[in-house]
Design a protein around this motif. Sequence first.
Motif, PDB file in Angstrom:
ATOM      1  N   MET B 170      54.056 -75.030  30.682  1.00 36.92           N
ATOM      2  CA  MET B 170      54.482 -76.352  31.163  1.00 36.92           C
ATOM      3  C   MET B 170      53.282 -77.233  31.427  1.00 36.92           C
ATOM      4  O   MET B 170      52.219 -76.740  31.796  1.00 36.92           O
ATOM      5  N   VAL B 171      53.507 -78.510  31.295  1.00 36.38           N
ATOM      6  CA  VAL B 171      52.483 -79.502  31.606  1.00 36.38           C
ATOM      7  C   VAL B 171      52.662 -79.930  33.062  1.00 36.38           C
ATOM      8  O   VAL B 171      53.787 -80.094  33.526  1.00 36.38           O
ATOM      9  N   CYS B 172      51.547 -80.103  33.762  1.00 33.37           N
ATOM     10  CA  CYS B 172      51.623 -80.589  35.143  1.00 33.37           C
ATOM     11  C   CYS B 172      51.868 -82.094  35.124  1.00 33.37           C
ATOM     12  O   CYS B 172      50.909 -82.887  35.105  1.00 33.37           O
ATOM     13  N   ARG B 173      53.121 -82.471  35.121  1.00 33.29           N
ATOM     14  CA  ARG B 173      53.462 -83.888  34.992  1.00 33.29           C
ATOM     15  C   ARG B 173      53.165 -84.669  36.264  1.00 33.29           C
ATOM     16  O   ARG B 173      53.218 -85.901  36.254  1.00 33.29           O
ATOM     17  N   ASP B 174      52.901 -83.942  37.341  1.00 34.22           N
ATOM     18  CA  ASP B 174      52.634 -84.630  38.612  1.00 34.22           C
ATOM     19  C   ASP B 174      51.150 -84.896  38.821  1.00 34.22           C
ATOM     20  O   ASP B 174      50.750 -85.327  39.889  1.00 34.22           O
ATOM     21  N   ILE B 175      50.331 -84.625  37.805  1.00 26.60           N
ATOM     22  CA  ILE B 175      48.898 -84.926  37.916  1.00 26.60           C
ATOM     23  C   ILE B 175      48.547 -85.954  36.837  1.00 26.60           C
ATOM     24  O   ILE B 175      48.560 -85.637  35.640  1.00 26.60           O
ATOM     25  N   ALA B 176      48.269 -87.163  37.266  1.00 28.94           N
ATOM     26  CA  ALA B 176      48.118 -88.275  36.323  1.00 28.94           C
ATOM     27  C   ALA B 176      46.782 -88.209  35.572  1.00 28.94           C
ATOM     28  O   ALA B 176      46.712 -88.530  34.389  1.00 28.94           O
ATOM     29  N   ASP B 177      45.758 -87.788  36.258  1.00 27.00           N
ATOM     30  CA  ASP B 177      44.435 -87.759  35.650  1.00 27.00           C
ATOM     31  C   ASP B 177      44.297 -86.535  34.739  1.00 27.00           C
ATOM     32  O   ASP B 177      44.535 -85.396  35.167  1.00 27.00           O
ATOM     33  N   ASN B 178      43.909 -86.779  33.484  1.00 26.58           N
ATOM     34  CA  ASN B 178      43.895 -85.692  32.512  1.00 26.58           C
ATOM     35  C   ASN B 178      42.875 -84.600  32.846  1.00 26.58           C
ATOM     36  O   ASN B 178      43.127 -83.425  32.621  1.00 26.58           O
ATOM     37  N   LEU B 179      41.720 -84.988  33.365  1.00 28.28           N
ATOM     38  CA  LEU B 179      40.734 -83.972  33.735  1.00 28.28           C
ATOM     39  C   LEU B 179      41.267 -83.109  34.872  1.00 28.28           C
ATOM     40  O   LEU B 179      41.205 -81.879  34.832  1.00 28.28           O
ATOM     41  N   GLU B 180      41.829 -83.772  35.879  1.00 32.52           N
ATOM     42  CA  GLU B 180      42.399 -83.009  37.000  1.00 32.52           C
ATOM     43  C   GLU B 180      43.537 -82.113  36.513  1.00 32.52           C
ATOM     44  O   GLU B 180      43.711 -80.985  36.973  1.00 32.52           O
ATOM     45  N   MET B 181      44.312 -82.619  35.557  1.00 35.29           N
ATOM     46  CA  MET B 181      45.411 -81.816  35.039  1.00 35.29           C
ATOM     47  C   MET B 181      44.873 -80.558  34.360  1.00 35.29           C
ATOM     48  O   MET B 181      45.356 -79.452  34.616  1.00 35.29           O
ATOM     49  N   ASP B 182      43.874 -80.729  33.512  1.00 33.35           N
ATOM     50  CA  ASP B 182      43.319 -79.560  32.813  1.00 33.35           C
ATOM     51  C   ASP B 182      42.746 -78.539  33.794  1.00 33.35           C
ATOM     52  O   ASP B 182      42.940 -77.331  33.645  1.00 33.35           O
ATOM     53  N   LEU B 183      42.028 -79.038  34.803  1.00 37.36           N
ATOM     54  CA  LEU B 183      41.396 -78.121  35.762  1.00 37.36           C
ATOM     55  C   LEU B 183      42.443 -77.450  36.650  1.00 37.36           C
ATOM     56  O   LEU B 183      42.354 -76.253  36.940  1.00 37.36           O
ATOM     57  N   ASN B 184      43.428 -78.207  37.059  1.00 37.74           N
ATOM     58  CA  ASN B 184      44.471 -77.616  37.902  1.00 37.74           C
ATOM     59  C   ASN B 184      45.367 -76.659  37.113  1.00 37.74           C
ATOM     60  O   ASN B 184      45.963 -75.751  37.698  1.00 37.74           O
ATOM     61  N   THR B 185      45.460 -76.863  35.819  1.00 41.28           N
ATOM     62  CA  THR B 185      46.197 -75.900  34.998  1.00 41.28           C
ATOM     63  C   THR B 185      45.502 -74.554  35.049  1.00 41.28           C
ATOM     64  O   THR B 185      46.142 -73.504  35.200  1.00 41.28           O
ATOM     65  N   ILE B 186      44.192 -74.584  34.965  1.00 43.67           N
ATOM     66  CA  ILE B 186      43.446 -73.325  35.062  1.00 43.67           C
ATOM     67  C   ILE B 186      43.580 -72.717  36.450  1.00 43.67           C
ATOM     68  O   ILE B 186      43.854 -71.517  36.596  1.00 43.67           O
ATOM     69  N   TYR B 187      43.445 -73.545  37.465  1.00 50.56           N
ATOM     70  CA  TYR B 187      43.562 -73.022  38.823  1.00 50.56           C
ATOM     71  C   TYR B 187      44.955 -72.426  39.062  1.00 50.56           C
ATOM     72  O   TYR B 187      45.090 -71.307  39.575  1.00 50.56           O
ATOM     73  N   ALA B 188      45.983 -73.155  38.667  1.00 50.04           N
ATOM     74  CA  ALA B 188      47.355 -72.726  38.957  1.00 50.04           C
ATOM     75  C   ALA B 188      47.724 -71.449  38.215  1.00 50.04           C
ATOM     76  O   ALA B 188      48.468 -70.615  38.737  1.00 50.04           O
ATOM     77  N   THR B 189      47.204 -71.278  37.009  1.00 48.51           N
ATOM     78  CA  THR B 189      47.533 -70.073  36.245  1.00 48.51           C
ATOM     79  C   THR B 189      46.685 -68.889  36.717  1.00 48.51           C
ATOM     80  O   THR B 189      47.212 -67.820  36.985  1.00 48.51           O
ATOM     81  N   CYS B 190      45.366 -69.113  36.858  1.00 42.34           N
ATOM     82  CA  CYS B 190      44.483 -67.994  37.228  1.00 42.34           C
ATOM     83  C   CYS B 190      44.753 -67.490  38.636  1.00 42.34           C
ATOM     84  O   CYS B 190      44.556 -66.297  38.912  1.00 42.34           O
ATOM     85  N   SER B 191      45.188 -68.361  39.520  1.00 42.34           N
ATOM     86  CA  SER B 191      45.462 -67.901  40.893  1.00 42.34           C
ATOM     87  C   SER B 191      46.862 -67.300  41.003  1.00 42.34           C
ATOM     88  O   SER B 191      47.245 -66.810  42.056  1.00 42.34           O
ATOM     89  N   GLY B 192      47.597 -67.330  39.898  1.00 42.87           N
ATOM     90  CA  GLY B 192      48.957 -66.787  39.921  1.00 42.87           C
ATOM     91  C   GLY B 192      49.116 -65.461  39.208  1.00 42.87           C
ATOM     92  O   GLY B 192      50.042 -64.708  39.497  1.00 42.87           O
ATOM     93  N   THR B 193      48.211 -65.179  38.278  1.00 36.22           N
ATOM     94  CA  THR B 193      48.346 -63.922  37.548  1.00 36.22           C
ATOM     95  C   THR B 193      46.988 -63.396  37.120  1.00 36.22           C
ATOM     96  O   THR B 193      46.083 -64.181  36.801  1.00 36.22           O
ATOM     97  N   THR B 194      46.868 -62.083  37.095  1.00 34.31           N
ATOM     98  CA  THR B 194      45.643 -61.465  36.581  1.00 34.31           C
ATOM     99  C   THR B 194      45.815 -61.066  35.122  1.00 34.31           C
ATOM    100  O   THR B 194      44.983 -60.352  34.566  1.00 34.31           O
ATOM    101  N   LYS B 195      46.904 -61.494  34.491  1.00 40.32           N
ATOM    102  CA  LYS B 195      47.084 -61.237  33.063  1.00 40.32           C
ATOM    103  C   LYS B 195      46.283 -62.259  32.249  1.00 40.32           C
ATOM    104  O   LYS B 195      45.826 -63.277  32.777  1.00 40.32           O
ATOM    105  N   HIS B 196      46.155 -62.000  30.964  1.00 44.01           N
ATOM    106  CA  HIS B 196      45.469 -62.922  30.053  1.00 44.01           C
ATOM    107  C   HIS B 196      46.136 -64.305  30.078  1.00 44.01           C
ATOM    108  O   HIS B 196      47.356 -64.406  30.110  1.00 44.01           O
ATOM    109  N   ILE B 197      45.280 -65.338  30.005  1.00 44.89           N
ATOM    110  CA  ILE B 197      45.768 -66.715  30.112  1.00 44.89           C
ATOM    111  C   ILE B 197      45.339 -67.531  28.897  1.00 44.89           C
ATOM    112  O   ILE B 197      44.255 -67.324  28.340  1.00 44.89           O
ATOM    113  N   GLY B 198      46.222 -68.430  28.481  1.00 40.17           N
ATOM    114  CA  GLY B 198      45.869 -69.396  27.443  1.00 40.17           C
ATOM    115  C   GLY B 198      46.085 -70.798  27.958  1.00 40.17           C
ATOM    116  O   GLY B 198      47.025 -71.045  28.720  1.00 40.17           O
ATOM    117  N   THR B 199      45.223 -71.725  27.553  1.00 42.82           N
ATOM    118  CA  THR B 199      45.402 -73.106  27.995  1.00 42.82           C
ATOM    119  C   THR B 199      44.825 -74.075  26.969  1.00 42.82           C
ATOM    120  O   THR B 199      44.170 -73.657  26.005  1.00 42.82           O
TER     121      THR B 199
END
Lengths: 512, 512
Positions: B170-199
């Motif tokens: 899913m895309v973080c539609r609540d984050i307007a700034d694209n850089l913040e969105m990309d970085l928060n995507t990494i934060y939100a996924t990595c802090s949620g699972t220790t499995k392999h991640i793609g982004t």
Amino acid sequence: MTQKTQIRAGGRSARRAARAAPLADHLRPIRPGMEGGRYEPLSPTDVDRIHNAALEALETIGLADAPDSGVAYLTKAGAVLGADGRIRFPRALVEDVIASANRTVTLCARDPAHDLDLTGTRVHYGTAGAAVHLVDAEGCNYRECGVQDLHDAARITDVLQNIHFLQRPMVCRDIADNLEMDLNTIYATCSGTTKHIGTSFTDPAHVAPAIEMLHMIAGGEAAWRARPFVLNSNCFVVPPMKFATESCQVMEECIKHGMPVLLLSAGMAGATAPSTVAGAIVQATAECLAGLVYVQAIKPGHPVVFGTWPFGLDLRSGAMTGGSGEQALLTAGCAQMHKFYDLPGGAAAGIADSKLPDMQAGWEQMCSNVMAGLAGLNMVYEAAGMHASLLGFCHESLILGDDLLGQAMRCVRGIEVTDETMALDQMRAVCMDGPGHYLGTQQTLGRMEADHVYPTLGDRSSPKEWEEKGKPNLIAKAKARKEEILSQRSAARFDPELDARIRARFTIHLPA
Amino acid sequence: MTQKTQIRAGGRSARRAARAAPLADHLRPIRPGMEGGRYEPLSPTDVDRIHNAALEALETIGLADAPDSGVAYLTKAGAVLGADGRIRFPRALVEDVIASANRTVTLCARDPAHDLDLTGTRVHYGTAGAAVHLVDAEGCNYRECGVQDLHDAARITDVLQNIHFLQRPMVCRDIADNLEMDLNTIYATCSGTTKHIGTSFTDPAHVAPAIEMLHMIAGGEAAWRARPFVLNSNCFVVPPMKFATESCQVMEECIKHGMPVLLLSAGMAGATAPSTVAGAIVQATAECLAGLVYVQAIKPGHPVVFGTWPFGLDLRSGAMTGGSGEQALLTAGCAQMHKFYDLPGGAAAGIADSKLPDMQAGWEQMCSNVMAGLAGLNMVYEAAGMHASLLGFCHESLILGDDLLGQAMRCVRGIEVTDETMALDQMRAVCMDGPGHYLGTQQTLGRMEADHVYPTLGDRSSPKEWEEKGKPNLIAKAKARKEEILSQRSAARFDPELDARIRARFTIHLPA
């Protein structure tokens, strides 16, 4: 015409116009009897080992409980009756029977357009079973099923393109007398659909009156014998490795009257068959080979469906389960054995353990159905409508199953690789001279209907469109379709004069 | 011990006792990375033709729009820049690149127990996509999705055994700034699972700060480079046959920082790719081969997933459809091309067109998922939770997908044929000396857990038991499971000191 002129500007309006033209029958994207077989769950070595294990089981373990008539047929053919009452089959006898069996079976339908050619790996999907409940999908209720429910299932099957035959899916629980039940099962199914039908008999004595009714429906014995449109689904064995004495007598009667036979071995893996997938396949193969010897001993070339039909078991509870991955493998593995023998074969797929047509039912039904089709199973029984591990049948689910099986059949059709489909010319034109997309190319337009299967009730709209349509519910749509089908006059119904004659001769429970 | 003594009298109590013992990990019936490949949708000749057509497309049509850096890399490697701006690939160049590519890719996970070995036909299922809606399954509602929804998806994935990796679904539609969105995507996924991640990254400039965060999470650059646990899902082409200029620059950045790359060619068959299954596979293969040349030109041996990822189109509407039989064939055909090249491959399966986790979703998700697995696809992306043709993601459906994929993986595992599994000895003992059934045999008990996959939420009870349980609803059960998972403390969460450092350096939208 140059490549460039093949590209049209307007995609959507051109596509709409093309779609308005009806599609010639031979151009339909899917048809009954498309050839599967690209999925081979067993390696050639595996197949050979299973074959040899089955032969060894027949030669060293054999089958108990053949009726006296069967003992006579089988020993005359070369089988050996042991002091322990088991009949054993020398390897050479079984090999000869396999070699001489009927490989060109066509199962007839009352309407020849629905005949089923079981050669090669042609795939057909249909119903089967002995459910005792009708499932009310919208009300989430189970109730006992009756003859009207069976007739309705036949009428629905008659109009669904991807349900290719009707084997009796439900028992008429509202008819107490077994003879009346057997006869009304034939009446209710034959008067509901002109597709091929399968049924069972509870007693050998019921075959003769059933045949009398079938002669009437066919228009005489000769017409029946020329095109027998009803098959006997016959549980001739009680696994493990015992003949079902009375069912064998039913089989003998059916063969006498020219009725094709489904030799059905329905072991439960972990209870009446080994718990392993391979072991259950070995045993079912051995049992059906014994049945084949039996039939060939009575009447060489009689049309037979090789019905290795092992079921899965939930070993935690000991209860049957048909919606598992193990079940899908059991059935696909059996299909490959049929292919190895080049014999017409049938097995069970599409069973849902779920009580309702919900997401679980969808994944359970698709898993075994698509794998059976890809494995090239000729007759995929129980492919639609079956819930609660075969205890419940659901009309709405049967209707949704038509969409599900259309998709499975599209997968069976597979990928055509030709110069035309690889589309290098199109790619060149689109990329180097054209509009940079394929939306309006002649090739895209031409294949819109011929290559693509569209769901009837399945929803492909966007969330926005879906909300605008009021979020249509899949079950409610299926129910509406059922009511629409049942409100129409059936093309399969008997003409009034025939109907009156049948009703004068037999006690028919359906209202006239 | 004689055969006879192997048969035990009491079936059910013995089965219960056996079940109480926990199963050693290596005995689990299914594991990530089991080998598929028994389904071959394409014949060897078909494969060869597709390969040659792809080479011809690369040699004669080539790809437009490479960035200047890409032109430099590619022409240095031997590709030819034409006067029309297209880069063409001599056949020998492509063949050399295929021969020298990295075939032993392991995609790392933060917890090495979740590493994915992509050799051979090992199959792994996981999420992916760019859904813009979260689906409320119980309320039948679609709403915009945000970073918390993504984090929840990661946390759910972390505990589901049959979801083997998490690519951002899913895309973080609540984050307007694209850089913040990309970085928060990494934060939100990595802090949620220790499995392999793609982004993905929306801009080449976002890669460096993302890598900075990943170094922090990994414990430094060396640790990151030794075990990069996040992959860049990179749409490096805009089909047909054009490089996506900016995505190529993202790719170059990721390679520089040691991040594995998924070379993703997402053509729409009938719009941006030929409408035929074969044609779409040819084009996707050509495009990914071009990508492979590009990566090898930058850094030979860099870990790459060959992402032929064509999507289906409903040609009547021109809208995407992912739940069709055509989609299942597109993906399975691509898997076979990966197998032919012996390259780590990924493609899309498991997409539902249905808006909700209903019966349609079940059959759509199973069809393409099980076919992808049987075809031996290494990375099955979008395998769970995806609805509305990729527009909606559903947590309850992700949870139900765990059951669905467990069953698919059981099918991938396939049929073991050995003397033990063929069970002739058991058959002999049961039929000739024993109780006439297999319920209590040691072999049945021993295989109860090792061979059989049991659903977690799928219901196998009888109609009677089901009624007594109050007719449990599948969606309600999934919702309860979701709430249970999310109420627990996640094992994947960052330790407080690291979390504080990340929050000090970056704007993190999830509450601490």
